[in-house]
Motif scaffolding. Structure first.
Motif, PDB file in Angstrom:
ATOM      1  N   GLY A   1      47.570 -24.700  27.689  1.00 21.95           N
ATOM      2  CA  GLY A   1      48.787 -25.401  27.310  1.00 21.95           C
ATOM      3  C   GLY A   1      49.698 -24.556  26.429  1.00 21.95           C
TER       4      GLY A   1
ATOM      5  N   LYS B   1      43.314 -20.196  35.457  1.00 19.50           N
ATOM      6  CA  LYS B   1      42.852 -21.493  34.974  1.00 19.50           C
ATOM      7  C   LYS B   1      42.874 -21.590  33.443  1.00 19.50           C
ATOM      8  CE  LYS B   1      38.691 -23.731  34.398  1.00 19.50           C
ATOM      9  NZ  LYS B   1      37.271 -23.801  34.654  1.00 19.50           N
TER      10      LYS B   1
ATOM     11  N   ILE C   1      46.543 -21.501  32.009  1.00 19.75           N
ATOM     12  CA  ILE C   1      47.350 -22.709  32.169  1.00 19.75           C
ATOM     13  C   ILE C   1      46.726 -23.864  31.399  1.00 19.75           C
ATOM     14  CG2 ILE C   1      48.204 -24.361  33.853  1.00 19.75           C
ATOM     15  CD1 ILE C   1      48.246 -22.085  35.868  1.00 19.75           C
ATOM     16  N   GLN C   2      45.414 -23.922  31.427  1.00 20.80           N
ATOM     17  CA  GLN C   2      44.705 -25.019  30.776  1.00 20.80           C
ATOM     18  C   GLN C   2      44.967 -25.039  29.278  1.00 20.80           C
ATOM     19  OE1 GLN C   2      40.555 -24.716  31.449  1.00 20.80           O
ATOM     20  NE2 GLN C   2      40.181 -26.890  31.193  1.00 20.80           N
TER      21      GLN C   2
END
Lengths: 520, 533
Positions: free
Chosen positions: B428, B422, B425-426
């Protein structure tokens, strides 16, 4: 009532599975599994009543009310919803699973470990239903992946000679595909503050750059195309179908493949391929792949000796048409609804006819000991009832009028014609012709001609057990073929909403700062 | 604050260890049978003491060599909690208290449990260490007993060889650590971690203080901690050592040094980043590369193994890789919230990994080997063949453990991976998104060997009915002449397996519980994410 039934639809099979695993006598486990799966069907009917009543039944999605089954830190919550599309897949699943349980023959039923088979059937039932009614992207993924576990065991334990290789390839191939799905989901959810599907779709259509949408669309697409499967991502399929025991093959071919098409329709298309920044290049690639798949699947099916492999390749060809219809819907707004209606109808029809065909072939295999088209022929003389059923389901599969296959196929083709023009539709129609050729070729070699069977084969006709499993399927195939309009009407609005791209209409779904923030 | 108040859990464990060493003087079977009870009681006492002693903020002793934080309490609690499961796995079940199915203590039962307690004490010391010497002592206290445990666990050459190999390489890594520490001390002039942070933050000296010497110090220490994690390229010992040790010991050494090393690594990078995680980009890249290498090499080599314990050795390398993915995310992300997510994910994964491992190794040590030498309990795929049919409960737990290690939904491992991915990926950050993709690809590769274990357990030879298999299996199990007579009950091991299986499943299905565990991990690590306290 219908809301509660929706939750029970998931909990019931899993609870039933735990008990089935502890039942020492195979016959008891079988009756228990039948009971649970029939009750699940009854629950599905209750939900269907609710859907007819108010068009969508939900559980745990009420704004402002905390969901009791949630992990707020990650944004996962057990949000369930069942609309006009989901309910047909739920009904299909709950309709086919009891029939498959009925059809389980002595090859499995007489083994000391039969209760484990029934346990896995119930686990698969629960996971499939969970995926079909999840309104939360991560919950969908949760169940989407969970279906792999029961199928793995069913193939690896009760399958043919090459079962472990088949099970491993099936599991790893489809698991690898869904990796990208998960990453796409998390990436999108990071922007949406939630995994709720409607928000994910809203964000994908409005809040991300076109580059991001390109990658996310691709990520979603790959996962679902492998599951469906669509050429060239199908190489797990023939081996898996051929090595699975026939009840498991029926479940995988009829129901698990629908996870792929359902996911495309529910998530991949609205997230990646609707609207002005619609990733046209990817869509066109998919269209080309589908066309290749239609023809390639048909041609390969034609030369198959193994009846189950033949059906595997026919599925490859048929579901390619289904996916093609979905992407055709994006190309022409005028025929969008029609085309998607055709695709959904085709999913239902394919589920029914494929499950039925695999069960009939399984019954013949149990008697003759072979499914090789060169080794058996002329069975009509010895088993007229079973051969007649084979003919009926073959007709349904190639889309003869008054069968369910006809409606889905003709609407899909119509959609392709309107959306993508005559040339594409002509190639797709070629698939229909090929379908007629190879399916009739199969029926002709099994059912007709001089009687031929391996020595020692006991060619008795259908037993009561088999009739009980197959006759409801005949009824369903004919009912959907004769009266398709109520079915098509029941999901007309939903499919229209999927392809509809308009930020203002979807403004209600804009992610808002809720009282309970999903992301820290 | 008085130092004794801070180390009550450690003192409890130490006292019990001392008592056990004394008990080792007695050769009476009764004493040996009493040893695990003492160890378990000490664990429970230490766990309670550690949880009761939980306070907000940092508590330090007068010299500042120990600092008890929320993170220390969390690490102590999970290491003692999982450590209690290791006591159950090694519980002597023979009548004379000298062995159980898998492990042979001979007369050293009490000593074994004393060493286990010492190793766990070491983890606790690492968790609250606030100065370089304490950190060193903690790491060594967690490691040295494991060398002996490996050697004494089986009267076989393989165990001796494994122990010696483990000891020499461990000693080398200790030397690296000391060398690194001496450089760190030389550059900053401080022993205490919080003082080192102060020095590194002092504006007069600037952020570039120490330059390449500081880098050298950090690298040397990192190398030593990565050795404890069995991270690639410092993983070469893992296969032999895991195979050589008796299965309960393998379970322990796949957890204790890893958690100690990971905790130390987090502390080191926190200090090297001057409390703000402002690390040299080269260092960040290094962590990324090692994470990818560790996962990939572990999983690919795992595919090639025949011995299941070796498979699990490489799987544990791969899991170190997943922990390092969390670390790479931690050092790459810029926002404190995401750092908090990454830290919490690492903490959550440590616990999930420990529990999954106990389940898998617990099942392995209960299954008989087909060929009695060199191991009495199952080691190879052949040993596992068809075992699920004879012992359905063990088969189900093994499947559950393996699925959890892959990260299939409805298990703790699924949420472990989800929490790790999480923040990556969060963020960016392209490098981190790729890291997430590579992590998931690795999960798919790992499915290759985990599924082999599961399908082997539930396989059947063609044509043979269950009953026939059952008969021959019983014969082979009891023809071995080993000390596991038909009457021997492995209740403690079964209890450990049941507890860990329940944990895996509960954390995978009961969503509110999963959330609660994660929040505990998050609140324990939150202070680290914010920067200087």
């Amino acid at each position: 009532m219908a809301e509660m039934a929706l939750l029970l639809l998931i909990l019931f099979p899993f609870a039933g599975a735990i008990f089935a695993a502890s039942m020492k006598v195979a016959q008891v486990a079988r009756v228990w599994t039948l009971l649970i799966s029939f009750l699940t069907f009854a629950l599905a009917l209750v939900v269907a009543g609710g859907v007819m009543d108010k068009s969508v039944v939900t559980w745990g999605t009420t704004p402002g009310v905390a969901n009791p089954l949630a992990i707020s830190d990650i944004g996962l919550a057990a949000r369930l919803s069942c609309d006009g599309i989901s309910i047909w897949l739920v009904l299909l699943t709950t309709f086919i699973v009891p029939l498959v349980v009925v059809s389980v023959g002595p090859a499995i039923n007489d083994r000391a470990d039969a209760r484990w088979f029934y346990t896995w059937v119930l686990v698969l039932l629960g996971s499939l239903l969970g995926a079909f009614i999840a309104a939360d992207g991560l919950l969908f993924y949760f169940f989407f992946e969970l279906t792999l576990v029961p199928s793995l065991f069913m193939i690896a334990i009760w399958g043919g000679a090459d079962r472990r290789a088949a099970a491993g390839r099936f599991f790893i191939y489809t698991f690898a595909g869904s990796i990208f799905l998960l990453i796409g989901l998390i990436y999108l959810a990071a922007q949406a503050n939630s995994f709720e599907m409607s928000r994910l779709i809203w964000v994908a259509q409005n809040d991300i750059t076109s580059t991001e949408r390109w990658w996310i669309g691709l990520a979603f697409l790959v996962g679902f195309l492998i599951k469906t499967p669509v050429f060239p991502l199908h190489s797990w399929q023939p081996l898996t179908y051929a090595e699975s025991p026939s009840p498991a093959a029926a479940l995988i071919a009829a129901l698990m493949s629908k996870l792929g098409t359902y996911g495309l329709l529910r998530l991949a298309i609205p997230i990646g391929f609707v609207g002005p920044t619609n990733n046209g290049a990817i869509s066109q690639t998919v269209i080309v792949l589908c066309l290749i798949g239609i023809v390639y699947g048909g041609l390969i099916a034609w030369v198959q000796k193994d009846a189950v492999r033949l059906i595997a390749y026919s599925s490859l060809s048929h579901l390619a048409l289904c996916v093609l219809a979905m992407f055709a819907a994006l190309a022409n707004n005028a025929s969008t609804t029609l085309s998607l209606q055709g695709a959904v109808m085709y999913m239902i029809a394919h589920g029914l006819s494929t499950a039925a065909l695999l069960l009939v072939i399984g019954a013949i295999y149990a008697r003759a000991g072979t499914r090789n088209l060169t080794e058996i022929s002329g069975l009509f003389a010895k088993m007229p009832v079973l051969s007649t059923l084979l003919v009926i389901f073959t007709m349904a599969s190639i889309g003869l009028p008054i069968t369910s296959g006809f409606v889905g196929e003709i609407l899909s083709l119509q959609g392709v014609l309107n959306g993508l023009g005559f040339g594409v539709a002509a190639i797709a129609a070629l698939g229909m012709i090929l379908g007629a050729i190879y399916m009739l070729h199969m029926v002709a070699s099994i059912g007709f001609g001089p009687l031929k069977a391996p020595a020692g084969a006991v060619l008795t006709d259908a037993t009561d057990r088999e009739m009980a499993a197959l006759l409801p399927l005949v009824a369903a195939v004919l009912a959907l073929g004769i009266m398709p309009t109520p079915v098509l009407e029941s999901f007309k609005d939903e499919v229209a909403a999927i392809a509809h791209w308009s930020p203002t209409v979807l403004e209600d779904n804009r992610p808002q700062q809720t009282e309970e923030p999903y992301w820290q | 604050m008085n130092v004794t108040q801070l180390i009550i859990p450690e003192l409890t464990l130490l006292a019990a260890a001392a008592l056990l060493f004394l008990m080792g003087g007695s050769n009476a079977p009764k004493t040996r049978l009493l040893a695990p009870v003492v160890a378990l009681l000490a664990m429970v006492g230490a766990l309670v003491a550690s949880l009761i002693g939980q306070r907000t903020g940092v508590r330090m002793d007068d010299t500042g060599s120990l600092a008890v934080t929320a993170l220390s309490v969390y690490i102590k609690s999970i290491s003692i909690g999982v450590g209690a499961l290791f006591v159950l796995l090694a519980w002597p079940t023979s009548r004379d208290g000298a062995s159980n199915r898998s492990i042979s203590f001979s007369t050293e039962t009490s000593e074994y449990f004393a060493l286990l307690l010492l190793a766990i004490t070491g983890m606790c010391v690492v968790a609250s260490a606030n100065s370089l010497p304490t950190l060193f002592l903690g790491i060594e206290l967690a490691s040295i007993p494991t060398y002996i445990m490996v050697t004494m666990s089986r009267p076989h050459q393989q165990a001796q060889e494994a122990g010696v190999k483990y000891f020499f390489l461990g000693a080398l890594s200790a030397a690296m650590m000391l060398l690194g520490m001496s450089y760190l001390f030389g550059v900053t002039g401080e022993m205490r971690l919080d003082h080192i942070i102060d020095v590194l933050r002092r504006p007069a000296d600037g952020p570039g203080i120490g330059g390449s010497l500081l880098m050298l110090a950090v690298l040397l220490m990192m190398m030593s901690f990565l050795f404890k994690l069995a991270a690639v390229p410092l993983h070469f010992y893992a296969g032999d050592v895991y195979q050589g040790a008796a299965t309960p010991v393998t379970a322990a050494i796949s957890f204790i040094p890893k958690i100690a090393g990971m905790t130390a690594l987090i502390k080191l990078l926190y200090v090297a980043g001057a409390g703000t995680w402002a690390l040299d980009p080269k260092l960040m890249k290094l962590v990324w590369i090692i994470a990818v290498l560790t996962m990939t090499v572990g999983n690919v080599l795992g595919l090639l193994q025949y011995n299941v314990k070796r498979v699990l050795a490489y799987s544990s390398i791969a899991h170190s890789g997943y922990l390092l993915v969390g670390l790479a995310t931690l050092v790459h992300v810029k926002a404190p919230e995401q750092r908090g997510d990454a830290l919490a994910a690492i903490a959550f994964y440590m616990l999930a990994y420990g529990v999954m491992n106990v389940a898998v190794f617990g099942v392995l040590m209960l299954l008989p080997a087909k060929v009695p030498a060199p191991a009495r309990t199952a080691e190879t795929y052949d040993d596992l063949a068809g075992a699920g049919w004879r012992h359905p409960v063990l088969g189900v737990v093994m499947a559950l453990g393996c699925f959890s290690l892959i990260g299939i939904p409805a298990t703790a491992g699924f949420f472990g991976k989800l929490y790790l991915l999480k923040p990556a990926i969060q963020s960016g950050n392209t490098a981190l998104v790729w890291l997430a993709v590579l992590t998931m690809i690795n999960a798919a590769i790992s499915a290759g060997y985990y599924l082999k274990i599961v399908t082997a357990m539930w396989s059947k030879s063609d044509g043979a009915g269950t009953e026939a298999i059952r008969d021959t299996a019983h014969d082979s199990a009891y023809d071995l002449g080993h000390q596991a007579p038909a009457t021997e009950r492995s209740v403690p091991v079964l209890a450990a397996i049941a507890l860990s299986a329940a944990g895996i499943l509960a954390a995978g299905i009961v969503f509110p519980l999963t959330g609660a565990i994660y929040r505990a991990a998050a609140s324990a690590t939150a202070w680290l994410a914010d920067g200087p306290r």
